[in-house]
Scaffold this active site. Structure first.
Site, PDB file in Angstrom:
ATOM      1  N   GLU A 249       0.859  -1.184   0.000  1.00 29.56           N
ATOM      2  CA  GLU A 249       0.000   0.000   0.000  1.00 29.56           C
ATOM      3  C   GLU A 249       0.893   1.231   0.000  1.00 29.56           C
ATOM      4  O   GLU A 249       1.904   1.283   0.704  1.00 29.56           O
ATOM      5  CB  GLU A 249      -0.894   0.042   1.238  1.00 29.56           C
ATOM      6  CG  GLU A 249      -1.591   1.406   1.375  1.00 29.56           C
ATOM      7  CD  GLU A 249      -2.900   1.394   2.121  1.00 29.56           C
ATOM      8  OE1 GLU A 249      -3.058   0.552   3.009  1.00 29.56           O
ATOM      9  OE2 GLU A 249      -3.757   2.232   1.807  1.00 29.56           O
ATOM     10  N   CYS A 439      -7.056   1.476   2.071  1.00 30.49           N
ATOM     11  CA  CYS A 439      -7.813   2.740   2.057  1.00 30.49           C
ATOM     12  C   CYS A 439      -7.401   3.598   0.869  1.00 30.49           C
ATOM     13  O   CYS A 439      -8.204   4.318   0.297  1.00 30.49           O
ATOM     14  CB  CYS A 439      -7.580   3.506   3.353  1.00 30.49           C
ATOM     15  SG  CYS A 439      -8.291   2.665   4.763  1.00 30.49           S
ATOM     16  N   ASN A 570     -12.361  -2.711  -0.570  1.00 34.12           N
ATOM     17  CA  ASN A 570     -11.407  -2.846   0.522  1.00 34.12           C
ATOM     18  C   ASN A 570     -12.114  -2.583   1.836  1.00 34.12           C
ATOM     19  O   ASN A 570     -12.520  -1.449   2.085  1.00 34.12           O
ATOM     20  CB  ASN A 570     -10.273  -1.830   0.370  1.00 34.12           C
ATOM     21  CG  ASN A 570      -9.395  -1.788   1.605  1.00 34.12           C
ATOM     22  OD1 ASN A 570      -8.725  -2.757   1.922  1.00 34.12           O
ATOM     23  ND2 ASN A 570      -9.439  -0.672   2.333  1.00 34.12           N
ATOM     24  N   GLU A 571     -12.284  -3.603   2.609  1.00 40.55           N
ATOM     25  CA  GLU A 571     -12.921  -3.507   3.928  1.00 40.55           C
ATOM     26  C   GLU A 571     -14.033  -2.445   3.972  1.00 40.55           C
ATOM     27  O   GLU A 571     -14.118  -1.643   4.889  1.00 40.55           O
ATOM     28  CB  GLU A 571     -11.891  -3.321   5.049  1.00 40.55           C
ATOM     29  CG  GLU A 571     -11.021  -2.119   5.029  1.00 40.55           C
ATOM     30  CD  GLU A 571     -10.071  -2.056   6.226  1.00 40.55           C
ATOM     31  OE1 GLU A 571     -10.031  -1.014   6.874  1.00 40.55           O
ATOM     32  OE2 GLU A 571      -9.370  -3.053   6.504  1.00 40.55           O
TER      33      GLU A 571
HETATM   34  O1  AHR Z   1      -2.925  -1.336   6.254  1.00 42.96           O
HETATM   35  C1  AHR Z   1      -3.322  -0.051   6.613  1.00 42.96           C
HETATM   36  C2  AHR Z   1      -4.796   0.162   6.419  1.00 42.96           C
HETATM   37  O2  AHR Z   1      -5.509  -0.707   7.236  1.00 42.96           O
HETATM   38  C3  AHR Z   1      -5.341  -0.137   5.058  1.00 42.96           C
HETATM   39  O3  AHR Z   1      -5.245   0.924   4.209  1.00 42.96           O
HETATM   40  C4  AHR Z   1      -6.764  -0.448   5.297  1.00 42.96           C
HETATM   41  O4  AHR Z   1      -7.264  -1.374   4.374  1.00 42.96           O
HETATM   42  C5  AHR Z   1      -6.791  -0.945   6.713  1.00 42.96           C
HETATM   43  O5  AHR Z   1      -7.690  -0.263   7.461  1.00 42.96           O
END
Ligand code: AHR
Length: 834
Positions: A249, A439, A570-571
């Site tokens: 990320e 995120c 994503n989540e």
């Molecule tokens: O890994 C850091 C963050 O944690 C990521 O962006 C998100 O997917 C999760 O909340």
């Protein structure tokens, strides 16, 4: 007796009463309310005329953390089938309210935020009708309004004026000496029991998850060395051969200023305060006089800003300085619009003491924007050099995309990656790479959703954007570079893109709508879906027939990238807005590219979180839509030690699991032997469940010193150092010693009370025939393991580490092993290739 214990005793009395009297005869009064100073829904139960606080039922998931997650004026009602509905106000200005549904007061469906036509939605109240539907009444600047809701609380009508005046139904209760407004109900003992048991279970889980290895000196004092017998049963099962991968990320300067080898900061003059408060187009640049920034006739519409220089030197500070190594070559390039004039530039790398480390020249002449380049060879080195662009004549010219790359990049790629950092990642031999973020992928609001097609093509045509982690993305490390990196390290690419909704923690947009912001409007969804289909075409298509594939070929990669997986979402909060868009996207991908394996998302937390439950419920109802679901959980070491059976009961007929983000942590928030051993214990059991768990990736992976958004991380780095942590060692040892068959084991421990501190796993690689035995001893004493049905070859060696729980730098080394008995030192992880 303190207050807390009094409360527990009181609640136990209620539970006992509920259990000893026939349920039908038992009724309880409960009070459901949202204390004004909290963001959550609470439950109290009446006992002998007073209200006892039981605990939290759910909390607001609206908007950004801290400021926006508010639950004001919660109103609850019971549907005619006995289920529950909740509405609440999220702010004093948002044109929406929150709506949620629960069957049992314990699990609440993820919240929906239906958008109204009014600027405000104040004091919403919900009322049930005989046909099972609902009306929600609220107050706004435009007077009282109402809106109808379907029985499942998923569909809301347009709002309309309402004749309703004031409150429909509010009760009051005094809880812990404070008077609250809310709603009181009579429920059965069975119903109350479900809630009480849930809270009791939460407490027990909390206590177990608090277990820490660093407390062992106290809690396990006097523990005698432990022995175990490890028997190989003789049966095996197929497991995933892609269990260990990485999640890249762009967080904590992982991309720009990190893995992406560009040495110039703000090369495009596109920094803005949206990236970071106080940043401007001249951030990281210096000159004797204020730097002039212009935007007429830019290099490209996606890169509207550039600098205008005459005689003053333009300095760039790099990313906390530029590391220059003696004897190394550096590729400089710059776009100049000289508009027919001629300008000469001296290009220098200068040490803090003013010493010139490398120099070269650029001569610019011509019409329009033209790119010029030069090679600088360092005569001396410095860790904090600066770049100087020195005009030689008093001529006014425009400059943009001022870039400096070390020639020496990973695999010597142009526009490449930092060799040392990329090599440490490559050494992990990840089976896949998830990118470009969590995120960061779904973004801070609709306008910040990551569009892959903004990140390919010539660098100056790529569209930079702000990063949700509070800095800038040049997109110089774009999808081409990500795919190329995957290929270079032999990993499957797993791009993850937004499911048509931004991050649920997004701040308010201009209309005062936060969170998922209503999702990409439905009339724009076809274009968004096409964008995702184009990615597959770009990655896998034939350049002869596909314009997207031709773009890939033009960038230097005519052969397909063989994309097999795509992550959607994503989540995310699994709201109705999400589900509608997610389904459209998945159906389109399934229809056009049936071989692509779709990875959905199962919320930021493990069971019993609402998004987790809802995502798996959804997968149960639509098993064909996705190949696997991405689970995320960051937890304490105690949680990982105590949940090694987490995947044992997963339904093998449902989609597979991708444990896409996880890490064990302690309050120190740095990987150490304790966190690494907790992860190793867990991973032994993930291997055992490798028939349902397809992939895993620790998160986050990279963090630059001084720019960290998150801790712990797997690899810390600075401009001059790369520091793998104990978490890295565990990942690497699991990855390079992996198999595609799991051999069933029986592990019996002499002291069953500490059995959760010991784990073993035996896998076999069916292609090479090699077997790998992993052993974890998370105890403060030696562990002696007697092997049955398994003998160690004379050449066997264990590779691994041991240390004290708080040791952040254990050394990975070889341990001699032989015979049929092994003794692991305290706090150790070993892998033995057989
Ligand atoms: O890994 C850091 C963050 O944690 C990521 O962006 C998100 O997917 C999760 O909340």
């Amino acid at each position: 007796m303190n207050l807390k214990r009094l409360r527990v005793v009181a609640l136990l009395t209620i539970v006992c009463a509920a259990l000893t009297t026939p349920a039908a005869a038992q009724q309880h009064r409960v009070f459901i309310y949202s204390p004004t100073d909290q963001n959550s829904l609470q439950l109290a139960v009446e006992q002998q005329g007073t209200w006892q606080h039981v605990g939290q039922l759910c909390s607001s998931d609206y908007g950004t953390w801290g400021v926006e997650k508010k639950m004001q004026y919660a109103s609850v009602t019971r549907a005619i089938d006995g289920t529950w509905r909740l509405v609440f106000q999220v702010s004093d200005h948002a044109p929406l309210f929150a709506a949620a549904y629960s069957r049992d007061l314990v699990t609440w469906r993820p919240q929906d935020y239906p958008i109204m036509t009014t600027r405000q939605c104040l004091k919403p109240e919900v009322r049930v009708h005989a046909d099972g539907t609902f009306t929600i009444y609220y107050q706004s600047e435009q007077g009282n309004r109402e809106v109808s809701a379907s029985a499942d609380f998923r569909h809301f009508s347009q709002d309309r004026p309402s004749l309703w005046q004031g409150t429909i139904w509010r009760d009051t209760a005094t809880v812990n000496g404070k008077l609250y407004e809310g709603n009181a109900f009579t429920i059965t003992a069975d119903e109350l029991d479900v809630v009480l048991r849930h809270h009791a279970q939460q407490r027990i889980d909390g206590q177990k998850s608090a277990e820490r290895m660093s407390d062992d000196v106290r809690t396990l004092a006097g523990l005698q060395p432990v022995s175990a017998t490890l028997s190989v049963i003789g049966t095996e099962k197929a497991i995933s051969d892609k269990l260990i991968g990485i999640f890249f990320e762009d967080i904590s300067y992982a991309a720009d200023g990190g893995l992406y080898a560009e040495l110039i900061q703000n090369r495009d003059f596109e920094y803005t305060p949206r990236d970071h408060r106080g940043w401007t187009a001249t951030t990281a640049w210096h000159s004797a006089k204020p730097i002039e920034i212009a935007t007429e006739n830019p290099l490209h519409a996606n890169n509207p800003h550039y600098a205008v220089v005459t005689t003053d030197t333009l300095w760039n500070e790099g990313w906390d300085g530029i590391v220059v190594e003696k004897g190394k070559r550096y590729d400089f390039s710059m776009f100049v619009r000289a508009d027919g004039q001629q300008q000469f530039f001296q290009i220098q790398l200068v040490a803090p003491d003013g010493k010139v480390l490398a120099r070269s020249q650029v001569s610019a002449k011509g019409e329009g924007w033209q790119q010029y380049s030069a090679v600088l060879t360092a005569q001396a080195g410095s860790e904090k050099a600066r770049l100087a662009v020195i005009p030689q004549r008093s001529v006014r010219v425009c400059v943009d995309m001022i870039s400096l790359f070390p020639r020496d990049t990973f695999k010597n790629r142009k526009n490449g990656l930092r060799r040392d950092l990329a090599q440490v990642i490559a050494d992990l031999h990840p089976k896949f790479v998830r990118f470009p973020g969590g995120c960061m992928s779904h973004g801070q609001g609709l306008d910040n959703i990551y569009h892959w097609n903004h990140t390919v093509g010539p660098l100056w045509e790529r569209k930079p954007d702000f990063n949700i982690w509070n800095y800038h993305q040049t997109r110089g490390l774009g999808f081409f570079e990500y795919f190329q990196f995957c290929e270079d390290i032999g990993a499957e690419p797993l791009p993850v893109l937004a499911a048509g909704v931004p991050c649920q923690n997004s701040a308010n947009n201009a209309q005062g709508i936060g969170g998922q912001q209503g999702g990409i409007p439905m009339d724009q969804m076809p274009a968004y879906i096409q964008e995702l289909l184009d990615l597959i075409e770009w990655a896998n298509g034939d350049p002869a027939t596909s314009k997207w594939a031709k773009m890939r070929a033009d960038a230097g990669h005519p052969a397909p990238f063989h994309l097999k997986y795509i992550g959607i979402g994503n989540e995310d909060i699994i709201s109705t807005v999400f589900e509608e868009r997610y389904q459209m996207i998945c159906q389109a991908i399934r229809q056009h590219y049936p071989d692509i394996k779709i990875c959905g998302t199962a919320g930021p937390f493990h069971t019993p979180s609402a998004d987790y439950q809802e995502a798996w419920d959804y997968a149960r109802q639509h098993p064909d839509l996705q190949y696997m679901l991405d689970e995320h959980y960051y937890e304490s070491t105690g949680w990982f030690m105590r949940h090694q059976d987490y995947y044992d009961s997963y339904d093998r007929h449902l989609p597979k699991v991708y444990l896409g983000e996880y890490a064990a942590s302690t309050p120190v928030k740095r990987p150490n032997v304790e966190t690494a051993l907790a992860e190793a214990l867990y991973l032994c059991n993930v291997e055992r469940n490798g028939d349902i768990v397809e992939m895993t990736s620790y998160a986050p992976m990279l963090s630059k010193d001084g720019h960290s958004n998150w801790n712990p991380d797997m690899i810390y780095f600075s401009n001059t150092s790369v520091r793998p942590t104990p978490a890295y060692h565990v990942q690497r040892l699991f990855s390079v010693n992996s198999g595609d068959r799991y051999e069933d084991l029986r592990l019996s421990i002499s002291n069953p009370q500490v059995a959760h501190r010991v784990a073993a796993s035996l896998v076999r690689d069916s292609k090479t025939g090699r077997r790998y035995l992993k052993l974890v001893n998370a105890l403060p004493v030696e562990l002696t393991v007697s092997l049955q049905g398994l003998s160690l070859p004379a050449s066997a060696r264990a590779e691994g580490f041991s240390g004290t729980p708080d040791d952040q730098q254990p050394v990975v080394r070889q341990y001699p092993v032989s015979g049929s008995q092994l003794t692991l030192p305290p706090y150790a992880f070993w892998v033995i290739p057989l």
